[in-house]
Design a protein around this motif. Structure first.
Motif, short mmCIF file in Angstrom:
data_model
loop_
_atom_site.label_atom_id
_atom_site.label_comp_id
_atom_site.label_asym_id
_atom_site.label_seq_id
_atom_site.Cartn_x
_atom_site.Cartn_y
_atom_site.Cartn_z
N VAL A 315 0.85 -1.20 0.00
CA VAL A 315 0.00 0.00 0.00
C VAL A 315 0.88 1.25 0.00
CG1 VAL A 315 -1.70 1.34 1.32
CG2 VAL A 315 -2.01 -1.13 0.99
N ASP A 316 1.97 1.22 0.78
CA ASP A 316 2.89 2.36 0.78
C ASP A 316 3.49 2.59 -0.60
OD1 ASP A 316 2.48 2.96 3.37
OD2 ASP A 316 4.31 1.98 4.15
N ALA A 317 3.88 1.50 -1.24
CA ALA A 317 4.52 1.61 -2.57
C ALA A 317 3.52 2.14 -3.60
CB ALA A 317 5.08 0.26 -3.01
N ILE A 318 2.28 1.71 -3.51
CA ILE A 318 1.26 2.22 -4.46
C ILE A 318 1.02 3.70 -4.17
CG2 ILE A 318 -1.16 2.06 -5.18
CD1 ILE A 318 -1.02 -0.97 -4.61
N ARG A 319 0.83 4.01 -2.88
CA ARG A 319 0.56 5.41 -2.49
C ARG A 319 1.67 6.36 -2.98
NH1 ARG A 319 -0.99 6.73 3.15
NH2 ARG A 319 0.17 4.85 3.66
N SER A 320 2.91 5.91 -2.87
CA SER A 320 4.03 6.80 -3.23
C SER A 320 4.06 7.09 -4.73
CB SER A 320 5.35 6.17 -2.80
OG SER A 320 5.63 5.07 -3.65
N ARG A 321 3.45 6.21 -5.52
CA ARG A 321 3.45 6.42 -6.98
C ARG A 321 2.32 7.35 -7.43
NH1 ARG A 321 6.24 2.02 -5.93
NH2 ARG A 321 7.57 1.03 -7.49
N LEU A 322 1.28 7.49 -6.63
CA LEU A 322 0.08 8.17 -7.12
C LEU A 322 0.27 9.66 -7.42
CD1 LEU A 322 -2.72 6.34 -5.12
CD2 LEU A 322 -1.65 5.80 -7.31
N LEU A 386 -8.59 2.99 -2.10
CA LEU A 386 -9.35 2.60 -0.91
C LEU A 386 -8.68 1.38 -0.30
CD1 LEU A 386 -13.16 2.66 -1.91
CD2 LEU A 386 -12.05 4.11 -0.21
N ASP A 387 -8.26 1.48 0.94
CA ASP A 387 -7.62 0.35 1.63
C ASP A 387 -8.61 -0.24 2.64
OD1 ASP A 387 -5.73 -1.46 2.50
OD2 ASP A 387 -4.53 0.00 3.62
N ARG A 388 -8.29 -1.45 3.09
CA ARG A 388 -9.09 -2.16 4.10
C ARG A 388 -10.55 -2.30 3.67
NH1 ARG A 388 -5.69 -2.97 8.19
NH2 ARG A 388 -3.89 -1.60 8.28
N VAL A 389 -10.69 -2.62 2.37
CA VAL A 389 -12.02 -2.91 1.82
C VAL A 389 -12.37 -4.35 2.19
CG1 VAL A 389 -13.27 -3.21 -0.37
CG2 VAL A 389 -11.73 -1.24 -0.05
N THR A 390 -13.65 -4.59 2.46
CA THR A 390 -14.08 -5.97 2.77
C THR A 390 -15.20 -6.36 1.79
OG1 THR A 390 -15.56 -5.06 4.46
CG2 THR A 390 -13.43 -5.92 5.22
N PRO A 391 -15.38 -7.68 1.60
CA PRO A 391 -16.30 -8.13 0.55
C PRO A 391 -17.75 -7.71 0.77
CG PRO A 391 -14.82 -9.91 1.18
CD PRO A 391 -14.58 -8.80 2.14
#
Ligand code: NAD
Length: 514
Positions: A315-322, A386-391
């Motif tokens: 999540v950190d790696a994705i966030r840093s690219r945005l 969106l993080d910590r999404v649940t089904p």
């Protein structure tokens, strides 16, 4: 190899009226007469660009009649002549790719590099169809019984229709018509009413390439047009690509009316990232596949399934690219992600951020904070995570079809696979790992039609076929490639003998081969 002929029509193309998109029937522009039409926007500016005519049932009948009338001559046209025309089409589409891509950017909003990529993947299908003499080879069994041979041939099915979505206005029609006409069918295309102009340019190129009038027709419109196609007695088959509810409707209505139907629907593609994956590679892939074309791809990654301890660093790696993703109009050379197709769709997509947060998801990046969302007139939404999404969340249960990437955290590989397999969609899925055994197991048990291994968007090349499972496809055969040839032809088996006179006799028994 057949020599490529000069394109037949050398005269300038008919000028489309800048304010209006009309039909293309029998090789010429036909202004709509129904009095009904719809708006076509430039999504980057939010301004109305032109109107598109909506066909009445009678106008659909005229297009089907043009196709029906063209069928006998086209199916009798030699394979080498058909190939020659397909080569011409391929070359003209290739030469016109910038012009086609510009129309995609103007009406869909995708940036030029993405638009050119779409045309290039469409071209693959034309190139595949140039091999039609080989693809239509049948089978022959000599001497199945004394003096008797059996052979199988594949023949075209007649007038076939294609109904296509807004997100690939050039490529998806090529998925269909390249093989359909190569097999000897004639075609009626009903493209998306949101971005109809690319199909008109393609129609002109087909004519320039020497395709006889009536073999390829374009009618624009809405449910009225589609419903008439679905009930028309002279339409033998329907290929559809679009959202799941409409795909289901098309399949049920078309088959009830005795047609052969392949109806590709929506998607919710999961990218599973195992703890041993290369984090940078996985993050690059998630960002590219999640936000490319503003997430408006049926093979976009919409859910990243982070397994075990990979979640936080991923999540950190994705966030840093945005922050580095350049959102803007296709007219700006630096733009990497354009607007969404309409204001209504943009607002619906943005609504999932609010719903996700209300249900307990964490908004890591909020595209509503982008200046083009807040102040611009175009249909922009910035990249959103969106993080910590649940089904159980609404944002997970629906296809968002926009630049909102969701992360679901699970503890084990088994939980990840369960998530993929319990999802009602089964278009594509991908796994990121360095463990060949885990990847092989995933390929074995994932319930989806297309699987990527360290490849986030596994769209098959044109010599394989494209299709999902579950609610992502209604029908039996996948689109384009070998299954496309099967869809657009029917088999005939001939049993033949040439006996000498005087050697026959009456025999009421069931014919035996021994
Ligand atoms: P859509 O279903 O709204 O429209 C697709 C086509 O159906 C259009 O030509 C449209 O005019 C027609 N249509 C719309 N409503 C209709 C109705 N009530 N009755 C009859 N016809 C109707 O889809 P869209 O918004 O244009 O495209 C996006 C959708 O397509 C997404 O769900 C995406 O996943 C899907 N898609 C799937 C694939 C795939 O290969 N599975 C590929 C591209 C897009």
């Amino acid at each position: 190899m057949t020599q490529v002929a000069e394109p037949r029509v050398q005269s300038p193309r008919p000028e489309p009226s800048p304010g209006r998109v009309s039909h293309w029937i029998g090789g010429r522009l036909v202004p709509g007469g129904s009095g009904r039409h719809g708006p076509v926007y430039n999504p980057a500016t939010g301004r109305l660009a032109r109107e598109v005519d909506f066909a009445s049932a009678e106008e659909i009948d005229a297009a089907v009649e043009a196709a029906r009338a063209a069928f006998p001559a086209w199916r009798s046209t030699s394979l080498s002549k058909r190939t020659e025309i397909l080569f011409n089409i391929r070359n003209l589409v290739h030469d016109g790719r910038e012009e086609i891509a510009a129309l995609l950017t103007a009406e869909h909003g995708k940036v030029p590099s993405d638009a050119l990529g779409e045309v290039s993947r469409g071209l693959e299908n034309l190139e595949f169809a140039c091999g039609i003499p080989h693809l239509l080879k049948g089978a022959f069994s000599e001497q199945v019984s004394t003096g008797i041979d059996v052979y199988q041939i594949r023949q075209p099915i007649g007038v076939v229709a294609g109904i296509t979505p807004f997100n690939f206005p050039a490529m998806v029609p090529m998925w269909m018509f390249a093989n359909a006409i190569a097999c000897g069918n004639t075609f009626v295309l009903k493209p998306s009413e949101k971005d109809p102009s690319a199909s008109m340019l393609i129609a002109e190129l087909l004519k320039e390439a020497g395709l006889p009038d009536g073999v390829f027709n374009v009618v624009h419109g809405d449910k009225v047009a589609v419903d008439r196609i679905l009930e028309h007695p002279d339409v033998a088959a329907v290929s559809f690509v679009g959202s799941t509810p409409i795909a289901k409707y098309i399949y049920e209505t078309g088959t009830r009316n005795g047609k052969r139907v392949q109806a590709l629907g929506g998607a919710k593609n999961h990218m599973v990232v195992l703890p041993d994956a290369d984090i940078d590679m996985a993050a690059d892939a998630a960002v590219s596949a999640g936000y490319g074309s503003a997430g408006e791809r049926c093979m976009a990654i919409s859910v990243v399934v982070a397994v075990g301890e990979v979640a936080d660093p991923l999540v950190d790696a994705i966030r840093s690219r945005l922050p580095k993703v350049r959102v803007g109009p296709g007219s700006d050379a630096g733009s990497e992600m354009g607007p969404l197709v309409t204001r209504e769709h943009r607002d619906k997509v943005a609504g999932y951020l609010e719903k996700g947060a209300a249900a307990g998801a964490a908004i890591v990046a909020d595209g509503r904070e982008h200046s083009l969302y807040k102040d611009g007139d175009g249909f922009f939404l910035g990249v959103s995570l969106l993080d910590r999404v649940t089904p159980d969340m609404e944002s997970y249960q629906n296809e968002i079809f926009g630049p909102v990437l969701e992360v679901v955290r699970v503890a084990t590989y088994d939980e990840a696979v369960k998530l993929v397999n319990e999802n009602p969609y089964g278009n594509g899925t991908a796994i990121f790992t360095r463990d060949g055994g885990a990847a092989r197991q995933f390929q074995f048990e994932a319930q989806a039609g297309m699987v990527g291994i360290n490849v986030p968007i596994p769209v098959p090349v044109a010599y394989y076929s494209f299709g999902g499972w579950k609610n992502s496809l209604f029908g039996d055969l996948h689109m384009y490639g070998p299954e496309g040839i099967q869809f657009y032809t029917r088999g005939k088996v001939v049993t033949a003998r040439w006996p000498d006179p005087g050697t026959s006799q009456v025999d009421l028994g069931f014919p035996r081969t021994r």
